[in-house]
Enzyme design. Sequence first.
Site, short mmCIF file in Angstrom:
data_model
loop_
_atom_site.label_atom_id
_atom_site.label_comp_id
_atom_site.label_asym_id
_atom_site.label_seq_id
_atom_site.Cartn_x
_atom_site.Cartn_y
_atom_site.Cartn_z
N HIS A 54 2.36 -4.95 0.79
CA HIS A 54 3.18 -4.81 2.00
C HIS A 54 3.57 -3.35 2.25
CE1 HIS A 54 6.68 -5.28 -0.88
NE2 HIS A 54 7.21 -4.39 -0.07
N ASP A 85 0.26 -9.54 -3.35
CA ASP A 85 1.05 -8.40 -2.87
C ASP A 85 0.79 -7.17 -3.73
OD1 ASP A 85 2.71 -6.99 -1.21
OD2 ASP A 85 4.57 -7.64 -2.19
N SER A 159 9.80 -0.84 -3.52
CA SER A 159 8.61 -1.70 -3.58
C SER A 159 7.41 -0.94 -4.13
CB SER A 159 8.26 -2.21 -2.18
OG SER A 159 9.26 -3.10 -1.71
#
Length: 298
Positions: A54, A85, A159
């Site tokens: 992402h 992911d 992230s």
Amino acid sequence: MMMHVFYHTSGIAAGFADLAERSRRSVVHLLSAGRGSGTGVVWQTGGVVLTNDHVVAGAGGMLRAQTLDGRDLPATVMARSQDLDLALLRIPADDLLPITVGDSTRLRVGELVLAIGHPWGQPWVVTAGIVSGLGEAEARNGQPIAFIRSDVRLAPGNSGGPLLDARGQVIGINAMVFGGDLSVAIASHVVESWLNGAQGRRVRLGVGVQPSPLPTGLLNGRAHGLLVISIEPGSPAEQAGLMVGDLLLHADAVSLERPEDLRAALRRTAEATVRLRLLRAGAVRVIDAPLDRAVQEP
């Protein structure tokens, strides 16, 4: 008694500070359109970086990586998995130090963990917590995926960053936050499995090894290495001049104490050779061995 506790605690704190300082060198800040997008982890030599899918999806194809020493480099997407992911990047920097990958299958609830990332664009922030849970969730493709829950403080910009154990080994890639205080990371053994498939690599050195004690006092208290017990004819190991009886100490930057360590080191390198540090006849030697990428086992 209080004085003793104070010094003991100070030593532990200094150790974690050293660990965080070393690990930050293996973390990059990923940006798109001049803005912070997330975090990346230098996973292998040759500028191979792991992050979340992402993070890449939100970059619009224009992604750059900033290193701790101030370089600003283009990042090229090599592979992606929306299901897990995860994304594999490469940046033109051969001198970046790969992080040490730990065995997430041995992780236990209650262990201390550290996270490094760039929350809200703040560079190389370190937070600490404990593992609060281990489990599996269903990925988008319906397959189970192992994850790690912890109470490290994460925010947008973390992230893709590393979740580290108390030894400084990455045991997960931070992926999401629930409710502001529950953080979830993709377990490192899931990352390694996907990476091997994404790169299509099956790497072989051609040696049989077993753990072996090292001579007492020879290497700053280190206890074990890997004893070479067999060499396949015509293998890269034979070509490099390895010998039965050699004690393997390191493969690139990976310390070798278990056969699994050697397999992990061979899978992680993106180079055509692996640099082996070994003990032979009481002397430390360094040998660069070529790699056969057609077979799975070392």
